[in-house]
Design an enzyme around this catalytic site. Structure first.
Site, PDB file in Angstrom:
ATOM      1  CG  HIS A 189      -2.015  -0.946   1.241  1.00  0.00           C
ATOM      2  ND1 HIS A 189      -1.855  -2.232   1.705  1.00  0.00           N
ATOM      3  CD2 HIS A 189      -3.305  -0.849   0.830  1.00  0.00           C
ATOM      4  CE1 HIS A 189      -3.004  -2.882   1.585  1.00  0.00           C
ATOM      5  NE2 HIS A 189      -3.899  -2.067   1.060  1.00  0.00           N
ATOM      6  CG  ASP A 258      -4.248  -5.554  -3.601  1.00  0.00           C
ATOM      7  OD1 ASP A 258      -5.332  -5.014  -3.309  1.00  0.00           O
ATOM      8  OD2 ASP A 258      -3.453  -5.982  -2.744  1.00  0.00           O
TER       9      ASP A 258
END
Length: 488
Positions: A189, A258
């Site tokens: 992330h 993702d």
């Protein structure tokens, strides 16, 4: 075909099928999203921002499907502290590590069934779960208790139970993050993540088990594996997505990326280029989770531009869209009837995990200090804490929850010791190896109260304590509170 030549309606729809979009709103659908859905958008992903209560979520999903019946409605729904449906009455189930400690696949299946049954009742058709990653590094910052455990075969047997139970509810499960995120020391992330291990040490067995179990979806990892492809993260790697996953493992379901706004992709490539490269590498859908629909439009335009370059790109997008279309035919409409699920499965699992260890002597009327990192904005609900759960089973208990180091640690410790004078003191940490302020504060308290009951709500580590919940879901914390107070 030139860039100025218009696309066929079929190619336009195919490009939209390959997108999953996040958005803002709990009751209304933004006009931009309506237009994307009208042109064939493959799916939407819901977050806490889209959830007020169960009735509202069902109304929202009905509204979305009224726009396009074959729209896939998805959500991250791992259980434990990872999820976005607390306000909508999500079943209380522990995170995966606690299920691995209990190590009863039938019980794992009952927990997965509860989550899937709840999704069906809300009109949500895709669950981006279970996590197939093996927690391989003690300093891994992102997988941890989201994994079923540190051993590939342990993870594999619980994956099989989860996938089977979810499929029985008519919900599409999605094993993630291929080919594994547990061997990194970076959260993708936030930055580029690398797994430096040689190929023979990579944890592919759980993904093989998921494919063999018939999992309809896999999610790729934004992780670089030098042993497989030193130049690209898995999400953008033809060697990994096509060569390894399709050709070697034989997966023919939908491969979804993702979220593209994660810094491992957006920081180096940008979301739009990431969408184009992921689809070219072998992905079938890409997720743009941010609610800014301009980002989704930019990704869409990049895919349309790729199609205009000629037959190879057009054929790849057409192939991907075909897989998404087949998935939608199977899962887009939620189950008409939702049977009751086992409300007690999660409590049983959480208790069995906590009690699978030597427990301290129960204490009553304790003062508890709960130290843990702030909730991860992409993953966690974050509304739970140990003091609240302890007070629920022992109204005489008091406590403090803290998510960052206080400005005056010594002063904070002195105040805690004053409040706990003449009473038991409990100190819980969560992954103190990654957040050293917790260890410093714990040690200050231990210096003043050597009799402190030490606990952990993350992965157990040396020095953390004698009782561990193996996760921070509400049911994990309640099971820990019951063990501390001798209740339940």
């Amino acid at each position: 075909m030139t860039h100025s030549e218009p696309l066929s309606a079929e190619s336009d729809e195919a490009a939209h099928r390959c997108l999953v979009a996040g958005f803002d709103g709990t009751t209304t659908v933004p006009d931009t999203l309506k237009r994307l859905i009208d042109r064939g958008l493959g799916g939407v992903i819901l977050f806490t921002r889209n959830v007020r209560d169960a009735a509202q979520v069902r109304e929202l999903t009905d509204t979305l499907r009224a726009l396009r019946p074959d729209l896939l409605v998805a959500i991250d729904n791992e259980g434990g502290g990872i999820g976005h449906l607390v306000r909508a009455g999500a079943p209380d189930v522990p995170g995966n590590w606690a299920l691995g400690v209990a190590d009863d696949p039938e019980l794992t299946g009952r927990c997965a069934d509860a989550l899937a049954g709840h999704l069906a009742g809300l009109g949500i058709s895709v669950s981006y779960a279970p996590v197939a990653d093996v927690q391989g590094r003690p300093d891994n910052p992102i997988v941890r208790t989201r994994s079923f455990g540190p051993e590939p075969e342990l993870v594999a047997r619980h994956l099989r139970a989860w996938i089977t139970a979810t499929e029985a509810r008519g919900i599409a499960s999605c094993a993630k993050h291929f080919p594994g995120h547990g061997g990194t020391r970076t959260d993708s992330h936030h930055d580029t993540a690398v797994d430096p291990r040689p190929r023979q040490e990579l944890d592919l067995a759980p993904f093989r088990a998921a494919v063999d179990a018939g999992v309809p979806m896999l999610m790729s990892a934004h992780v670089v594996f030098p042993a497989l492809d030193p130049d690209h993260p898995a999400t953008l790697s033809p060697r990994i997505l096509t060569g390894l996953l399709r050709d070697e493992l034989g997966f023919d379901g939908v491969l979804v990326s993702d979220a593209l706004e994660m810094k491992a992709i957006s920081g180096r490539y940008g979301e739009a280029a990431g969408a184009r490269l992921a689809l070219a590498a072998g992905a079938d859908q890409v997720i743009v989770a941010v609610p800014d629909l301009e980002t989704t439009l930019a990704c869409r335009d990049a895919v349309l531009d790729a199609i205009r370059t000629g037959p190879p790109a057009r054929q790849r997008v057409t192939e991907a869209a075909g897989r998404v279309r087949r998935l939608a035919e199977r899962y887009a409409a939620p189950s008409a009837a939702v049977r009751d699920w086992d409300d007690g499965a999660g409590r049983e699992a959480a208790r069995r995990a906590v009690r699978a260890q030597a427990l301290p002597r129960p204490v009553r009327g304790a003062h508890v200090v709960d130290l843990f990192p702030p909730p991860h904005p992409a993953l966690n609900w974050g509304g739970e804490d140990l003091p609240a759960e302890l007070r629920a089973v022992d109204p005489t208990a008091t406590g403090t929850a803290l998510t960052r180091e206080p400005a005056d640690p010594e002063g904070f410790a002195e105040e805690v010791l004053r409040l706990a004078e003449g009473r038991p003191l409990v100190v819980a940490v969560c992954d103190a190896r990654l957040h050293p302020w917790q260890a410093r504060l714990r040690d200050l308290l231990l210096a003043g109260r050597p009799d402190t009951v030490r606990a952990s709500t993350g992965l157990p580590e040396p020095g953390d304590g004698t009782v561990c919940s193996y996760g921070r879901g509400r049911v994990n914390l309640r099971a820990l509170a019951e063990a501390v107070a001798g209740a339940g």
